[in-house]
Write a protein that holds these residues in place. Structure first.
Motif, short mmCIF file in Angstrom:
data_model
loop_
_atom_site.label_atom_id
_atom_site.label_comp_id
_atom_site.label_asym_id
_atom_site.label_seq_id
_atom_site.Cartn_x
_atom_site.Cartn_y
_atom_site.Cartn_z
N TYR A 1 42.08 -23.91 91.79
CA TYR A 1 41.62 -25.18 91.24
C TYR A 1 40.70 -25.81 92.27
O TYR A 1 40.94 -25.70 93.47
CB TYR A 1 42.80 -26.13 91.00
CG TYR A 1 44.05 -25.46 90.49
CD1 TYR A 1 44.98 -24.89 91.37
CD2 TYR A 1 44.33 -25.39 89.13
CE1 TYR A 1 46.12 -24.27 90.92
CE2 TYR A 1 45.48 -24.78 88.67
CZ TYR A 1 46.37 -24.22 89.57
OH TYR A 1 47.51 -23.60 89.11
N TYR A 2 39.67 -26.50 91.78
CA TYR A 2 38.68 -27.10 92.68
C TYR A 2 38.36 -28.52 92.22
O TYR A 2 38.37 -28.81 91.03
CB TYR A 2 37.40 -26.28 92.69
CG TYR A 2 37.58 -24.89 93.25
CD1 TYR A 2 37.86 -23.82 92.41
CD2 TYR A 2 37.49 -24.65 94.62
CE1 TYR A 2 38.05 -22.54 92.91
CE2 TYR A 2 37.68 -23.38 95.13
CZ TYR A 2 37.96 -22.33 94.27
OH TYR A 2 38.14 -21.06 94.78
N ALA A 3 37.99 -29.33 93.19
CA ALA A 3 37.37 -30.60 92.85
C ALA A 3 36.06 -30.28 92.13
O ALA A 3 35.32 -29.37 92.56
CB ALA A 3 37.11 -31.42 94.10
N ASP A 4 35.78 -31.00 91.08
CA ASP A 4 34.60 -30.68 90.26
C ASP A 4 33.32 -30.65 91.08
O ASP A 4 32.45 -29.80 90.87
CB ASP A 4 34.47 -31.70 89.13
CG ASP A 4 35.55 -31.53 88.07
OD1 ASP A 4 35.77 -32.49 87.30
OD2 ASP A 4 36.18 -30.46 88.03
N SER A 5 33.22 -31.56 92.02
CA SER A 5 31.98 -31.68 92.79
C SER A 5 31.77 -30.53 93.78
O SER A 5 30.68 -30.36 94.31
CB SER A 5 31.97 -33.00 93.56
OG SER A 5 33.05 -33.03 94.48
N LEU A 6 32.83 -29.72 94.00
CA LEU A 6 32.75 -28.66 95.00
C LEU A 6 32.71 -27.26 94.40
O LEU A 6 32.54 -26.28 95.12
CB LEU A 6 33.95 -28.76 95.94
CG LEU A 6 34.06 -30.07 96.72
CD1 LEU A 6 35.33 -30.08 97.56
CD2 LEU A 6 32.84 -30.31 97.58
N GLY B 1 31.65 -23.90 93.04
CA GLY B 1 30.45 -23.11 93.31
C GLY B 1 30.08 -23.05 94.77
O GLY B 1 29.37 -22.13 95.19
N ARG B 2 30.53 -24.00 95.58
CA ARG B 2 30.24 -23.97 97.01
C ARG B 2 31.46 -23.57 97.84
O ARG B 2 31.31 -22.97 98.90
CB ARG B 2 29.73 -25.33 97.50
CG ARG B 2 28.38 -25.72 96.96
CD ARG B 2 27.77 -26.84 97.78
NE ARG B 2 28.55 -28.05 97.78
CZ ARG B 2 28.99 -28.66 98.89
NH1 ARG B 2 28.73 -28.15 100.09
NH2 ARG B 2 29.69 -29.80 98.80
N MET C 1 33.52 -22.20 102.86
CA MET C 1 32.65 -23.32 102.52
C MET C 1 31.20 -22.91 102.77
O MET C 1 30.85 -22.55 103.89
CB MET C 1 33.00 -24.55 103.36
CG MET C 1 34.47 -24.95 103.26
SD MET C 1 34.84 -26.48 104.12
CE MET C 1 34.49 -26.01 105.81
N ASN C 2 30.40 -22.96 101.72
CA ASN C 2 29.00 -22.56 101.81
C ASN C 2 28.08 -23.72 101.46
O ASN C 2 28.51 -24.71 100.86
CB ASN C 2 28.74 -21.39 100.86
CG ASN C 2 29.54 -20.16 101.22
OD1 ASN C 2 29.60 -19.76 102.38
ND2 ASN C 2 30.19 -19.57 100.24
N SER C 3 26.81 -23.59 101.83
CA SER C 3 25.80 -24.62 101.54
C SER C 3 26.31 -25.99 101.94
O SER C 3 26.24 -26.95 101.16
CB SER C 3 25.44 -24.58 100.05
OG SER C 3 24.96 -23.31 99.67
N LEU C 4 26.82 -26.09 103.14
CA LEU C 4 27.44 -27.33 103.58
C LEU C 4 26.43 -28.46 103.68
O LEU C 4 25.25 -28.25 104.01
CB LEU C 4 28.14 -27.12 104.91
CG LEU C 4 29.47 -26.38 104.80
CD1 LEU C 4 29.92 -25.83 106.13
CD2 LEU C 4 30.54 -27.30 104.22
#
Length: 124
Positions: A59-64, A66-67, A83-86
């Motif tokens: 599960y992920y925070a929506d804003s995160l 894909g990254r 964590m990518n594209s920081l």
């Protein structure tokens, strides 16, 4: 009791990547779902990602989405957060937390055990 120790934080330029680790000891790690949260100065602790005890559900925070990617290796008693594209707004102290049961949660109060946190700083 479950003891959690985060590592892998540091200073990175915007666009870079980091992989955080959360090493667990104590009880049977595979009995616990794990979550990652983060807290920036002066702000509340926010949900980042969670993973079920088997690792089959994430599960992920929506804003995160894909990254960030959460994963776990129960043989090593470790959960990871890739964590990518920081971005500079990702700067925070990152905490891992464990809760007994199969599924993770987005809510801070759902977790029983917490690590000390690891600082992530993203420079622009």
């Amino acid at each position: 009791q479950v003891q959690l120790v985060e590592s892998g934080g540091g200073l990175v330029q915007a666009g870079g990547s980091l992989r955080l680790s959360c090493a667990a000891s104590g009880r049977t790690f595979s009995d616990y779902a794990v979550g990652w949260f983060r807290q920036a100065p002066g702000k509340e602790r926010d949900f980042v990602a969670a993973i079920s005890w088997s690792g089959s559900s994430t599960y992920y925070a929506d804003s995160l989405k894909g990254r960030f990617t959460i994963s776990r290796d129960n043989a090593k008693n470790t959960v990871y957060l890739e964590m990518n594209s920081l971005k500079p707004e990702d700067t925070a102290v990152y905490y891992c937390a464990a809760r007994r049961g199969p599924y993770g949660s987005r809510f801070v109060d759902s977790y029983d055990y917490w690590g000390q946190g690891t600082q992530v700083t993203v420079s622009s």
